[in-house]
Write a protein that holds these residues in place. Structure first.
Motif, PDB file in Angstrom:
ATOM      1  N   ASP A 120       0.831  -1.192   0.000  1.00 47.40           N
ATOM      2  CA  ASP A 120       0.000   0.000   0.000  1.00 47.40           C
ATOM      3  C   ASP A 120       0.875   1.254   0.000  1.00 47.40           C
ATOM      4  OD1 ASP A 120      -2.419   1.565   0.213  1.00 47.40           O
ATOM      5  OD2 ASP A 120      -1.993   1.762   2.348  1.00 47.40           O
ATOM      6  N   ALA A 121       1.910   1.278   0.823  1.00 48.14           N
ATOM      7  CA  ALA A 121       2.801   2.443   0.879  1.00 48.14           C
ATOM      8  C   ALA A 121       3.466   2.683  -0.479  1.00 48.14           C
ATOM      9  CB  ALA A 121       3.862   2.239   1.966  1.00 48.14           C
ATOM     10  N   ARG A 122       3.893   1.629  -1.145  1.00 52.73           N
ATOM     11  CA  ARG A 122       4.540   1.771  -2.454  1.00 52.73           C
ATOM     12  C   ARG A 122       3.550   2.282  -3.503  1.00 52.73           C
ATOM     13  NH1 ARG A 122       7.871  -3.888  -2.028  1.00 52.73           N
ATOM     14  NH2 ARG A 122       9.577  -3.053  -0.763  1.00 52.73           N
ATOM     15  N   LYS A 123       2.344   1.725  -3.486  1.00 50.28           N
ATOM     16  CA  LYS A 123       1.337   2.160  -4.454  1.00 50.28           C
ATOM     17  C   LYS A 123       0.898   3.603  -4.186  1.00 50.28           C
ATOM     18  CE  LYS A 123      -0.378  -2.355  -5.847  1.00 50.28           C
ATOM     19  NZ  LYS A 123      -0.142  -2.284  -7.292  1.00 50.28           N
ATOM     20  N   ARG A 124       0.753   3.971  -2.919  1.00 51.18           N
ATOM     21  CA  ARG A 124       0.379   5.357  -2.594  1.00 51.18           C
ATOM     22  C   ARG A 124       1.457   6.328  -3.078  1.00 51.18           C
ATOM     23  NH1 ARG A 124      -4.073   6.032   0.568  1.00 51.18           N
ATOM     24  NH2 ARG A 124      -4.819   4.126   1.543  1.00 51.18           N
ATOM     25  N   LYS A 125       2.715   5.977  -2.873  1.00 50.07           N
ATOM     26  CA  LYS A 125       3.831   6.828  -3.321  1.00 50.07           C
ATOM     27  C   LYS A 125       3.786   6.990  -4.841  1.00 50.07           C
ATOM     28  CE  LYS A 125       8.852   7.245  -3.041  1.00 50.07           C
ATOM     29  NZ  LYS A 125      10.086   6.637  -2.549  1.00 50.07           N
ATOM     30  N   ARG A 126       3.559   5.890  -5.546  1.00 49.05           N
ATOM     31  CA  ARG A 126       3.487   5.935  -7.009  1.00 49.05           C
ATOM     32  C   ARG A 126       2.306   6.789  -7.467  1.00 49.05           C
ATOM     33  NH1 ARG A 126       1.338   0.741  -9.454  1.00 49.05           N
ATOM     34  NH2 ARG A 126      -0.571   1.806  -8.858  1.00 49.05           N
ATOM     35  N   GLN A 127       1.144   6.595  -6.842  1.00 49.67           N
ATOM     36  CA  GLN A 127      -0.053   7.345  -7.229  1.00 49.67           C
ATOM     37  C   GLN A 127       0.070   8.832  -6.915  1.00 49.67           C
ATOM     38  OE1 GLN A 127      -1.196   4.637  -9.279  1.00 49.67           O
ATOM     39  NE2 GLN A 127      -2.877   6.068  -9.050  1.00 49.67           N
ATOM     40  N   MET A 128       0.734   9.165  -5.816  1.00 50.43           N
ATOM     41  CA  MET A 128       0.971  10.571  -5.486  1.00 50.43           C
ATOM     42  C   MET A 128       1.893  11.212  -6.532  1.00 50.43           C
ATOM     43  SD  MET A 128      -0.789  11.433  -2.854  1.00 50.43           S
ATOM     44  CE  MET A 128      -0.027  12.884  -2.161  1.00 50.43           C
ATOM     45  N   ALA A 129       2.869  10.453  -7.015  1.00 55.90           N
ATOM     46  CA  ALA A 129       3.813  10.979  -8.006  1.00 55.90           C
ATOM     47  C   ALA A 129       3.117  11.320  -9.319  1.00 55.90           C
ATOM     48  CB  ALA A 129       4.936   9.975  -8.253  1.00 55.90           C
ATOM     49  N   MET A 137      -7.285   1.181  -0.703  1.00 54.06           N
ATOM     50  CA  MET A 137      -6.851   0.168  -1.653  1.00 54.06           C
ATOM     51  C   MET A 137      -7.692  -1.075  -1.388  1.00 54.06           C
ATOM     52  SD  MET A 137      -3.100  -1.580  -2.321  1.00 54.06           S
ATOM     53  CE  MET A 137      -2.950  -2.202  -0.653  1.00 54.06           C
ATOM     54  N   GLY A 138      -8.314  -1.594  -2.443  1.00 53.33           N
ATOM     55  CA  GLY A 138      -9.113  -2.806  -2.314  1.00 53.33           C
ATOM     56  C   GLY A 138      -8.522  -3.929  -3.134  1.00 53.33           C
ATOM     57  N   MET A 139      -8.641  -5.137  -2.611  1.00 51.78           N
ATOM     58  CA  MET A 139      -8.116  -6.318  -3.309  1.00 51.78           C
ATOM     59  C   MET A 139      -8.822  -7.574  -2.827  1.00 51.78           C
ATOM     60  SD  MET A 139      -4.497  -6.937  -1.355  1.00 51.78           S
ATOM     61  CE  MET A 139      -4.126  -5.215  -1.324  1.00 51.78           C
ATOM     62  N   GLY A 140      -8.524  -8.693  -3.423  1.00 52.91           N
ATOM     63  CA  GLY A 140      -9.159  -9.940  -3.030  1.00 52.91           C
ATOM     64  C   GLY A 140      -8.218 -11.131  -2.954  1.00 52.91           C
ATOM     65  N   LEU A 146     -10.478  -8.450   5.455  1.00 53.78           N
ATOM     66  CA  LEU A 146      -9.672  -7.657   6.372  1.00 53.78           C
ATOM     67  C   LEU A 146      -9.856  -6.187   6.011  1.00 53.78           C
ATOM     68  CD1 LEU A 146      -6.710  -8.016   8.188  1.00 53.78           C
ATOM     69  CD2 LEU A 146      -6.067  -6.754   6.149  1.00 53.78           C
ATOM     70  N   LYS A 147     -10.045  -5.356   7.002  1.00 51.22           N
ATOM     71  CA  LYS A 147     -10.139  -3.909   6.771  1.00 51.22           C
ATOM     72  C   LYS A 147      -9.269  -3.239   7.818  1.00 51.22           C
ATOM     73  CE  LYS A 147     -14.285  -2.199   6.930  1.00 51.22           C
ATOM     74  NZ  LYS A 147     -15.596  -1.574   6.715  1.00 51.22           N
ATOM     75  N   ALA A 148      -8.223  -2.556   7.361  1.00 52.68           N
ATOM     76  CA  ALA A 148      -7.292  -1.897   8.284  1.00 52.68           C
ATOM     77  C   ALA A 148      -6.560  -0.772   7.584  1.00 52.68           C
ATOM     78  CB  ALA A 148      -6.284  -2.902   8.835  1.00 52.68           C
ATOM     79  N   ARG A 149      -6.506   0.396   8.220  1.00 54.33           N
ATOM     80  CA  ARG A 149      -5.682   1.539   7.798  1.00 54.33           C
ATOM     81  C   ARG A 149      -5.665   1.778   6.287  1.00 54.33           C
ATOM     82  NH1 ARG A 149       0.384   1.226   8.767  1.00 54.33           N
ATOM     83  NH2 ARG A 149       0.506   1.613   6.572  1.00 54.33           N
ATOM     84  N   GLY A 150      -6.835   1.978   5.686  1.00 56.17           N
ATOM     85  CA  GLY A 150      -6.914   2.307   4.273  1.00 56.17           C
ATOM     86  C   GLY A 150      -6.794   1.134   3.325  1.00 56.17           C
ATOM     87  N   VAL A 151      -6.796  -0.080   3.842  1.00 55.38           N
ATOM     88  CA  VAL A 151      -6.699  -1.279   3.017  1.00 55.38           C
ATOM     89  C   VAL A 151      -7.927  -2.149   3.285  1.00 55.38           C
ATOM     90  CG1 VAL A 151      -5.383  -3.386   2.557  1.00 55.38           C
ATOM     91  CG2 VAL A 151      -4.174  -1.254   3.046  1.00 55.38           C
ATOM     92  N   ILE A 152      -8.588  -2.558   2.204  1.00 54.99           N
ATOM     93  CA  ILE A 152      -9.726  -3.465   2.327  1.00 54.99           C
ATOM     94  C   ILE A 152      -9.413  -4.711   1.511  1.00 54.99           C
ATOM     95  CG2 ILE A 152     -12.190  -3.788   1.962  1.00 54.99           C
ATOM     96  CD1 ILE A 152     -12.388  -0.682   1.827  1.00 54.99           C
ATOM     97  N   VAL A 153      -9.366  -5.848   2.178  1.00 55.53           N
ATOM     98  CA  VAL A 153      -9.166  -7.120   1.485  1.00 55.53           C
ATOM     99  C   VAL A 153     -10.516  -7.817   1.500  1.00 55.53           C
ATOM    100  CG1 VAL A 153      -7.911  -9.296   1.413  1.00 55.53           C
ATOM    101  CG2 VAL A 153      -6.777  -7.241   2.275  1.00 55.53           C
TER     102      VAL A 153
END
Length: 181
Positions: A120-129, A137-140, A146-153
């Motif tokens: 998530d940190a890597r993707k956020r950095k890339r998206q901010m750039a 961020m959602g995924m499966g 799981l739902k925690a700190r901006g991540v939904i699995v």
């Protein structure tokens, strides 16, 4: 493995159309963000080049999109990603949808949390750039909810698999619930 892959794909698309019709009847406008994952890939090993186009998930999304069933002016639209991720917005909340198979690790005391938060940190950095940040961020890929700190699995309708049996059971409720619930 009851039928050949192409026959299975067409059978799946028919069922997905029925499900989309139910959503359309209940909500009117329906948007389907779509990314490919590891189950639909045609090669044994993950590939970077042609990851999307050499994947049965992508073909299923294209078949859904092209079905004449949706050509009749219904308010069903698709956001089929050309890469591993798809960013979209719902009610002023932005999401990055990814399959999650890019994240490695998931054992030890932290379990799945370390690879999720690092990814998530890597993707956020890339998206901010590229000035396209997201809220969640959602995924499966991990087959468990799981739902925690901006991540939904999201959970999985697939049910338990050998990897999950070591951890906990699957739950299919994930992205169906808006954040904060």
């Amino acid at each position: 493995n009851e039928a050949p892959i192409h026959a299975s794909l067409l059978h799946l698309v028919d069922h997905l159309i029925a499900g989309l019709e139910l959503l359309h009847n209940a909500f009117g406008r329906v948007y389907i963000p779509a990314v490919v994952g590891n189950h639909g890939r045609i090669d044994k090993k993950p590939r970077a080049k042609n990851r999307v186009y050499d994947n049965y998930d992508w073909l299923a999304y294209q078949l859904l999109k092209l079905k004449r069933h949706f050509a009749g002016g219904k308010s069903i639209s698709f956001g089929i990603a050309d890469g591993a991720d798809q960013v979209f917005t719902v009610h002023n909340t932005s999401y990055l949808l990814t399959h999650g198979d890019q994240f490695r690790g998931g054992s030890g005391i932290s379990g799945v949390m370390s690879p999720l938060f690092i990814g998530d940190a890597r993707k956020r950095k890339r998206q901010m750039a590229v000035r396209c940040p997201y809220d969640y961020m959602g995924m499966g890929h991990w087959h468990t909810y799981l739902k925690a700190r901006g991540v939904i699995v999201n959970g999985s309708l697939k049910g338990r698999v050998s990897v999950e049996l070591r951890f906990r059971s699957a739950d299919a409720s994930g992205l169906a619930q808006p954040p904060g619930t």
